[in-house]
Structure formats: C-alpha cells, structure tokens
Design an enzyme around this catalytic site. Structure first.
Site, mmCIF file in Angstrom:
data_model
loop_
_atom_site.group_PDB
_atom_site.id
_atom_site.type_symbol
_atom_site.label_atom_id
_atom_site.label_comp_id
_atom_site.label_asym_id
_atom_site.label_seq_id
_atom_site.Cartn_x
_atom_site.Cartn_y
_atom_site.Cartn_z
ATOM 1 N N SER A 1 -30.460 -18.830 -47.211
ATOM 2 C CA SER A 1 -30.916 -20.089 -46.620
ATOM 3 C C SER A 1 -30.887 -20.049 -45.096
ATOM 4 O O SER A 1 -31.860 -20.449 -44.433
ATOM 5 C CB SER A 1 -30.069 -21.255 -47.137
ATOM 6 O OG SER A 1 -28.695 -21.047 -46.883
ATOM 7 N N HIS B 1 -32.490 -7.748 -49.282
ATOM 8 C CA HIS B 1 -32.135 -6.510 -49.973
ATOM 9 C C HIS B 1 -32.699 -6.410 -51.385
ATOM 10 O O HIS B 1 -32.555 -5.372 -52.029
ATOM 11 C CB HIS B 1 -30.608 -6.339 -50.016
ATOM 12 C CG HIS B 1 -29.918 -7.288 -50.952
ATOM 13 N ND1 HIS B 1 -29.736 -8.619 -50.652
ATOM 14 C CD2 HIS B 1 -29.363 -7.097 -52.185
ATOM 15 C CE1 HIS B 1 -29.099 -9.199 -51.652
ATOM 16 N NE2 HIS B 1 -28.868 -8.320 -52.597
ATOM 17 N N LYS C 1 -21.088 -15.921 -39.940
ATOM 18 C CA LYS C 1 -19.841 -16.570 -39.534
ATOM 19 C C LYS C 1 -18.732 -16.110 -40.471
ATOM 20 O O LYS C 1 -18.785 -16.378 -41.673
ATOM 21 C CB LYS C 1 -19.983 -18.093 -39.598
ATOM 22 C CG LYS C 1 -21.038 -18.660 -38.644
ATOM 23 C CD LYS C 1 -21.190 -20.161 -38.826
ATOM 24 C CE LYS C 1 -22.255 -20.723 -37.898
ATOM 25 N NZ LYS C 1 -22.447 -22.185 -38.094
ATOM 26 N N GLY D 1 -22.826 -22.149 -34.259
ATOM 27 C CA GLY D 1 -22.789 -23.558 -33.905
ATOM 28 C C GLY D 1 -23.107 -24.435 -35.099
ATOM 29 O O GLY D 1 -23.273 -23.953 -36.225
ATOM 30 N N ALA E 1 -28.917 -25.101 -42.573
ATOM 31 C CA ALA E 1 -30.171 -24.368 -42.706
ATOM 32 C C ALA E 1 -31.363 -25.285 -42.961
ATOM 33 O O ALA E 1 -32.425 -25.129 -42.345
ATOM 34 C CB ALA E 1 -30.047 -23.333 -43.825
ATOM 35 N N LYS F 1 -13.480 -22.520 -38.839
ATOM 36 C CA LYS F 1 -13.893 -23.881 -39.231
ATOM 37 C C LYS F 1 -14.191 -23.963 -40.726
ATOM 38 O O LYS F 1 -14.044 -25.033 -41.338
ATOM 39 C CB LYS F 1 -15.093 -24.333 -38.395
ATOM 40 C CG LYS F 1 -16.342 -23.454 -38.504
ATOM 41 C CD LYS F 1 -17.305 -23.883 -39.583
ATOM 42 C CE LYS F 1 -18.461 -22.909 -39.705
ATOM 43 N NZ LYS F 1 -19.394 -23.275 -40.782
ATOM 44 N N SER G 1 -22.376 -28.917 -46.404
ATOM 45 C CA SER G 1 -21.463 -27.789 -46.219
ATOM 46 C C SER G 1 -20.916 -27.310 -47.560
ATOM 47 O O SER G 1 -20.279 -28.066 -48.291
ATOM 48 C CB SER G 1 -20.303 -28.194 -45.311
ATOM 49 O OG SER G 1 -19.241 -27.267 -45.413
ATOM 50 N N ARG G 2 -21.144 -26.048 -47.878
ATOM 51 C CA ARG G 2 -20.599 -25.478 -49.112
ATOM 52 C C ARG G 2 -19.069 -25.477 -49.079
ATOM 53 O O ARG G 2 -18.416 -25.675 -50.105
ATOM 54 C CB ARG G 2 -21.086 -24.041 -49.291
ATOM 55 C CG ARG G 2 -22.583 -23.893 -49.435
ATOM 56 C CD ARG G 2 -22.955 -22.419 -49.428
ATOM 57 N NE ARG G 2 -24.236 -22.196 -48.796
ATOM 58 C CZ ARG G 2 -24.653 -21.023 -48.354
ATOM 59 N NH1 ARG G 2 -23.873 -19.965 -48.473
ATOM 60 N NH2 ARG G 2 -25.830 -20.899 -47.788
ATOM 61 N N ASN G 3 -18.515 -25.214 -47.895
ATOM 62 C CA ASN G 3 -17.062 -25.153 -47.779
ATOM 63 C C ASN G 3 -16.438 -26.517 -48.053
ATOM 64 O O ASN G 3 -15.427 -26.621 -48.752
ATOM 65 C CB ASN G 3 -16.679 -24.641 -46.389
ATOM 66 C CG ASN G 3 -17.168 -23.235 -46.150
ATOM 67 O OD1 ASN G 3 -16.660 -22.278 -46.709
ATOM 68 N ND2 ASN G 3 -18.196 -23.101 -45.315
#
EC number: 1.1.1.94
Length: 336
Positions: A16, A37, A111, A140, A144, A196, A259-261
């Site tokens: 993404s 890939h 990141k 930053g 996506a 983060k 945010s996936r996190n």
C-alpha cells in the site's frame, strides 16, 4: 523542467505505501517504475492500472509503469526508493547490491529496526552496501490511502548527502498536496518512525480496554518522552521528535484506525490474541516486530522505556493487558 526534476525513480515494494509513493511521484510528473517481488501480482497491476488489493479505485497516473524485472528496474534509474517491510529490508539490499553502479542513490520509506538486533536501517544499509552510495530516509505522518488520493500530506526527508536531499525534496514536493521538510538528523528520523509503531499498539490496547481519551493522551505523551530518551542516547537531535518524523507520526498512528498498529492494539485490548489480531488485519504489523527490537535497543543503550517494556512483556512473555496497565499505573511517583 530540468533533468534533475525529470529523472526517473524506481520504487521497490508494491504494497500500500510503496504504491502510494509511486503514485505521488508519478502524479508529480516523474517517470516512476514500481517493482514487486511477485511477478504474477505485478502483471495484474499492469493490466488493471491500479492496486486493487491495497488501494482500490485509485488509478495509476500515466507516468507510473509496472516493472517486474528487478534488473531492469535498477538499470533504468539513478534513484531507488525502497518501501518494503523492515524484516526484508536487508534481503532487498542484498538482492540489488550486484545490480548497483557508482551513480546510484538509495532512499527508503521503510519504518522499523532490524529484526532481532534493533539496529537502525541506515546501519544495515551501510553494512551491506558500504559507504559509497548516498543514502536517505523518508518518514512522517502518512497513511497510504490519503497520500494516493492526493490529500494534503507532510513528511520529513533526511540524507547523508545534501545534494541528494535537495534533489529528492524538489522531486517529491508538490505545493498542492505533498509537503517535504528536510531534516539533517537521520538517526532521529529513523527512530521516530520505528518506535511510534510500538507506542501506537499501546494506545490501541488502552482504547480497547475502554480507558478513554485521558489515558490515550498520557500514553502518547510519555511515549514521546521514551522515544526522545532513546534518541538522545544514540545522538539524535531532540528537535526531530517534535517534528513530522516524531510527534507528527506518533499522533497520527496512535489516534486513527487507518493505523494497523493501533488496530492491532485495539484487538489485544479487547481480548484477542496477537495471532488472531494479525490474521484479521491481513497485512504486516510492523509494531509487533518493532516491539522486540525497540526493547533490545533500549536494553543495549541502558534507557528506561516502561511503555515499550510492558508491551514487550505482553507480546513476547505472556503478560495480559490488565497486568500491563496495572504495572504502568503502579509505577513509583516521579517528576515529569
């Protein structure tokens, strides 16, 4: 437009974020090659002219070309932008190393920290490639989808080479939507983008347990303090953590469910296992791996990072969310 601006770019990584950055570069008028890939999936992207798996209904600009041959993807350009998960970053560098010439320049928007060591990706890149190539990092507060849609976004760029930094800033920067700030602190820019993710998991856990906005804000604030302490131990500039790659990325990742996190943490706070949460998200959750690396790095540097430590205890040592919260809230009284 000068040759400096119009030189083509290859983006390695068709997830993404890699796709979104390729779209942004191409939209800005630069010939952009996007490599992934899996050739069969790249063929679908080339046919459909969009990445429906990650960014549905966002058409590729005419300047964006799919390139499934890695040799050609490297040979066609001087500047390479790597946007792959941190755990395969070293593998990609090893793959491209024999394809590089003296004129190539390498930038990444990955990141994270190196798996099982906690090393910065710059250290990994220099170990694999040597010191002959200019290196840069882009980091930053960027989701996506919003970047690909052309919504206003700002980001930080740092490089070992000032000319590379200036040229990439001018190439990426778009006054209508994409603002790029230069920062000469590569350590801080990399560290902010990695740690983060861990704090965002903590914010998600807190919200998943129903602790509310006060607790979330406290986690963000104390998380920033932890990042700053670790950065200071590594020689980073404290001002970096008040900028796009620090506070900006931290706030975005901790407060928005794109945010996936954060979503991963929410599910943990609601009682799901890490395996269940990752399966439901269906994409790489960088913070899961970064937690272990951040903990290792903090131990190596002798830096106290209680939030990172408690999340590590939960993810890798079997501690439950309630006990994590109790440990953090029950810490001894101290000054801010």
């Amino acid at each position: 437009m000068s040759e400096m601006y119009s030189a083509p770019v290859t983006v390695l990584g068709a997830g993404s974020y890699g796709t979104a950055l390729a779209i942004a570069l191409a939209r800005n008028g630069h010939k952009t090659y996007l490599w992934g890939h899996q050739p069969e999936k790249m063929a679908v992207l080339a046919t459909e002219r969009m990445n429906n798996a990650f960014l549905p209904d966002i058409a590729f600009p005419d300047a964006l070309e799919i390139e499934s041959d890695l040799v050609q993807a490297i040979a066609k350009v001087r500047d390479i932008l790597i946007v792959v998960p941190s755990h395969v970053f070293a593998d990609v560098l090893t793959q491209i190393k024999p394809l590089l010439n003296a004129h190539h320049r390498i930038m990444w928007a990955t990141k994270g920290l190196e798996r099982n060591t906690g090393r910065l990706l710059q250290t990994v890149a220099q170990e694999i490639l040597g010191n002959q190539y200019p290196l840069a990092v882009l980091s930053g507060p960027t989701f996506a989808k919003e970047l690909a849609q052309g919504l206003p976004t700002a980001i930080a760029l740092s490089s070992t080479d000032s000319q590379f930094a200036d040229e990439m800033q001018q190439r990426i920067h778009c006054s209508k939507a994409f603002r790029v700030y230069l920062n000469n602190d590569m350590i801080g820019v990399q560290l902010g983008g990695a740690i983060k993710n861990v704090i965002a998991i903590g914010a998600g856990i807190s919200d998943g347990m129903g602790f509310g906005a006060n607790a979330r804000t406290a986690l963000i604030t104390r998380g920033l303090a932890e990042i700053s302490r670790l950065g200071a131990s590594l020689g980073a500039n404290s001002n970096t953590f008040m900028g796009m790659a620090g506070l900006g990325d931290l706030v975005l990742t901790c407060t928005d469910n794109q945010s996936r996190n954060r979503r991963f943490g929410l599910m943990l706070g609601q009682g799901k296992s890490a395996e269940e949460a990752m399966a439901e998200i269906g994409q790489v959750v960088e913070g899961f791996y970064n937690t272990k690396e951040a903990y290792l790095l903090a131990q190596t540097q002798g830096v106290e990072m209680p939030i990172v430590e408690q999340i590590y205890q939960m993810l890798f040592c079997g501690k439950n969310a309630h006990d994590v919260a109790t440990s953090l809230l029950g810490r001894e009284r101290k000054g801010e």
